[in-house]
Motif scaffolding. Structure first.
Motif, PDB file in Angstrom:
ATOM      1  N   THR A   9       4.645  -7.352  -5.218  1.00 38.93           N
ATOM      2  CA  THR A   9       4.092  -8.681  -5.495  1.00 38.93           C
ATOM      3  C   THR A   9       3.566  -9.313  -4.205  1.00 38.93           C
ATOM      4  O   THR A   9       2.455  -9.858  -4.174  1.00 38.93           O
ATOM      5  CB  THR A   9       5.179  -9.591  -6.122  1.00 38.93           C
TER       6      THR A   9
ATOM      7  N   HIS B 141       0.459  -6.184 -15.086  1.00 37.73           N
ATOM      8  CA  HIS B 141       1.669  -6.971 -14.829  1.00 37.73           C
ATOM      9  C   HIS B 141       1.218  -8.302 -14.220  1.00 37.73           C
ATOM     10  O   HIS B 141       0.181  -8.355 -13.539  1.00 37.73           O
ATOM     11  CB  HIS B 141       2.509  -6.172 -13.816  1.00 37.73           C
TER      12      HIS B 141
ATOM     13  N   ASP C 266      -2.366  -0.902  -8.166  1.00 35.82           N
ATOM     14  CA  ASP C 266      -0.971  -1.309  -8.266  1.00 35.82           C
ATOM     15  C   ASP C 266      -0.162  -0.063  -8.617  1.00 35.82           C
ATOM     16  O   ASP C 266      -0.150   0.377  -9.766  1.00 35.82           O
ATOM     17  CB  ASP C 266      -0.842  -2.397  -9.349  1.00 35.82           C
TER      18      ASP C 266
ATOM     19  N   GLN D 101       4.606   1.266 -10.611  1.00 38.32           N
ATOM     20  CA  GLN D 101       5.229   2.216 -11.540  1.00 38.32           C
ATOM     21  C   GLN D 101       4.780   3.649 -11.249  1.00 38.32           C
ATOM     22  O   GLN D 101       5.581   4.577 -11.331  1.00 38.32           O
ATOM     23  CB  GLN D 101       4.872   1.856 -12.995  1.00 38.32           C
TER      24      GLN D 101
ATOM     25  N   SER E  10       6.648  -1.025  -4.664  1.00 40.67           N
ATOM     26  CA  SER E  10       7.940  -1.661  -4.363  1.00 40.67           C
ATOM     27  C   SER E  10       8.969  -0.569  -4.170  1.00 40.67           C
ATOM     28  O   SER E  10       9.111   0.313  -5.025  1.00 40.67           O
ATOM     29  CB  SER E  10       8.387  -2.536  -5.543  1.00 40.67           C
TER      30      SER E  10
ATOM     31  N   HIS F 271      12.188  -0.701  -4.459  1.00 41.18           N
ATOM     32  CA  HIS F 271      13.366  -0.686  -5.344  1.00 41.18           C
ATOM     33  C   HIS F 271      13.150   0.108  -6.628  1.00 41.18           C
ATOM     34  O   HIS F 271      14.107   0.518  -7.274  1.00 41.18           O
ATOM     35  CB  HIS F 271      13.804  -2.120  -5.676  1.00 41.18           C
ATOM     36  N   LYS F 272      11.901   0.321  -7.013  1.00 44.91           N
ATOM     37  CA  LYS F 272      11.667   1.126  -8.223  1.00 44.91           C
ATOM     38  C   LYS F 272      11.693   2.616  -7.885  1.00 44.91           C
ATOM     39  O   LYS F 272      11.861   3.464  -8.746  1.00 44.91           O
ATOM     40  CB  LYS F 272      10.312   0.763  -8.840  1.00 44.91           C
TER      41      LYS F 272
HETATM   42  N1  PMP Z   1       3.294  -4.035 -11.003  1.00 44.66           N
HETATM   43  C1  PMP Z   1       3.959  -3.364 -11.944  1.00 44.66           C
HETATM   44  C2  PMP Z   1       3.193  -2.414 -12.822  1.00 44.66           C
HETATM   45  C3  PMP Z   1       5.331  -3.539 -12.096  1.00 44.66           C
HETATM   46  O1  PMP Z   1       5.985  -2.859 -13.042  1.00 44.66           O
HETATM   47  C4  PMP Z   1       6.005  -4.436 -11.232  1.00 44.66           C
HETATM   48  C5  PMP Z   1       7.497  -4.665 -11.355  1.00 44.66           C
HETATM   49  N2  PMP Z   1       7.960  -4.851 -12.648  1.00 44.66           N
HETATM   50  C6  PMP Z   1       5.266  -5.101 -10.250  1.00 44.66           C
HETATM   51  C7  PMP Z   1       3.923  -4.873 -10.158  1.00 44.66           C
HETATM   52  C8  PMP Z   1       5.898  -6.070  -9.311  1.00 44.66           C
HETATM   53  O2  PMP Z   1       6.895  -5.477  -8.521  1.00 44.66           O
HETATM   54  P1  PMP Z   1       7.916  -6.379  -7.699  1.00 44.66           P
HETATM   55  O3  PMP Z   1       8.520  -7.345  -8.671  1.00 44.66           O
HETATM   56  O4  PMP Z   1       8.905  -5.397  -7.181  1.00 44.66           O
HETATM   57  O5  PMP Z   1       7.150  -7.059  -6.628  1.00 44.66           O
END
Ligand code: PMP
Length: 401
Positions: A93, A120, A197, A200, A220, A222-223
């Protein structure tokens, strides 16, 4: 056939959650962490925390070296041309917001920014707000029933006023790979900058920035089984030169005076203030762990689990799958049942799945829904997790219908 993850024992939380009666099926929201990461975080804090890029003392030098080693590891993971193409942020984000501010100067009144219908909120709102600030137009690429961006519509929409194209590699709801090669090519022929982005997509397989051909890619940690509070902005060398600085503070500045300052180039010029040091070091340790895995075996395991998940959903009356997911997740709705009631009953039975709008309110509206339930798997899940999910689902549906 019963499937056992050979990597489950590497993730201590799985046994703890299981002992608590919890079945974790929400890895697309955030993944559990390997022991290698936990050890790296413990090691950093136990051996002496220090700020990076500032002091000359030995703990600071050690922290700086570990932090910069992580940059090299991320660059290798993404096959970037150089570690200087890797900027650490606090998450995907923040990386997208960095881009929306850093590229603002390139957007004029009447220019177009293109996203897709399945984004998202993190890859919608920064662009929507940028368009408002600059009096530009936000255009939305439609998707087909499989949940993929419609290329014919994209060819008609991308034009000479297109300055930016920002699309997900993989939808967090529909789970389909987007036709990035074609989309990026379309945008390039019009001279637009491209943003992917990868929040995922990066979790599934390895992605090569030199062949993908986007200008910017965000993720990110953490994913990707790493710590939270850390993200990555990859930027192609020449594309990073287009970015204006957006956050100002310590260590991003070369020369500062009361009325004037000169800033570092990327990456340091975009890492203002004390960065998430432990998290970046932890991400490096996580990538070391992931690098040691047999990628093909992980993919086979996830694919086999996914097949079981899809077969189980298809076997149940009134359950409708959204899109046609290609990675180990599935979002679904059940005829006559509200997703929040279902979510509630699954939670009561210790099933950790996500019910809601998945930070994609416009996509839900487009699908004529106000939410859905999503099951998402990690490399540590076993088929027993799915069996527990399906038995809880059957019980919940019996009560609700
Ligand atoms: N883009 C997608 C496709 C996501 O799935 C997510 C997290 N759910 C984000 C962006 C944002 O990630 P974060 O909340 O870790 O910044």
């Amino acid at each position: 056939m019963a499937l056992f993850s050979p990597w489950r024992a590497d993730f201590p939380a799985l046994a703890v959650l299981e002992a608590q009666g919890q079945t974790y099926l929400d890895s697309a929201a955030t993944a559990q962490k390997p022991q290698a990461l936990i050890d790296a975080l413990g090691g950093y804090y136990t051996c002496g925390a220090a700020n990076v890029h500032r002091a000359q003392h030995q703990p600071a030098e050690r922290a700086t070296r570990a932090y910069e080693d992580s940059r090299i590891k991320v660059a290798k993971w993404l096959n970037a041309a150089s570690p200087t193409e890797i900027v650490f942020t606090r998450g995907a984000t923040e990386a997208l917001n960095l881009l929306a501010y850093g590229l603002e100067h390139l957007i004029g009144a009447g220019d177009e920014i293109i996203i897709s219908a399945l984004e998202h909120h993190a890859n919608l709102l920064p662009w929507q707000q940028l368009a408002k600030r600059r009096n530009a137009r936000l255009q939305v690429l439609p998707i087909n029933t499989a949940g993929r961006i419609d290329l014919a519509a994209a060819a008609a929409l991308v034009g000479p006023r297109t300055r930016l194209l920002a699309v997900s590699q993989l939808s967090n709801v529909l789970g389909g790979w987007q036709p990035l090669d074609d989309l990026l090519h379309l945008a390039k022929t019009q001279g637009a900058l491209t943003i992917v982005d990868g929040a995922q997509g990066v979790v599934h397989g390895r992605h090569d920035m030199t062949t993908l051909g986007c200008d910017f890619y965000v993720l990110s940690s953490h994913k990707l089984y790493g710590p939270d509070g850390v993200g990555v902005l990859y930027g192609r060398g020449e594309s990073l030169l287009q970015l204006r600085h957006w956050q100002f503070g310590g260590e991003m500045v070369r020369i500062a005076d009361y009325q004037h300052a000169e800033f570092h180039a990327a990456p340091l010029g975009f890492e203002a203030g004390t960065p998430p040091i432990s998290g970046v070091i932890g991400l490096g340790a996580t990538l070391d762990y992931l690098t040691g895995l047999d990628v093909a075996a992980v993919e086979r395991h996830e694919q086999a689990l996914h097949d079981q998940l899809l077969a189980g959903l298809a076997a149940r009356n009134g359950v409708r799958l959204l899109g046609s997911p290609q990675v180990a997740l599935a979002s679904f709705v059940v005829e006559g049942v509200h997703h929040s009631d279902l979510g509630h009953l699954l939670t009561e039975q210790g099933i950790a799945v996500r019910s809601g709008n998945h930070c994609t309110m416009p996509l839900m509206k487009h699908l004529g829904l106000d939410g859905a339930t999503r099951v998402s798997l990690g490399l540590y899940n076993n088929s027993a997790d799915l069996e527990r999910f399906f038995s809880a689902l059957d019980q919940a549906l019996e009560l609700l219908r």
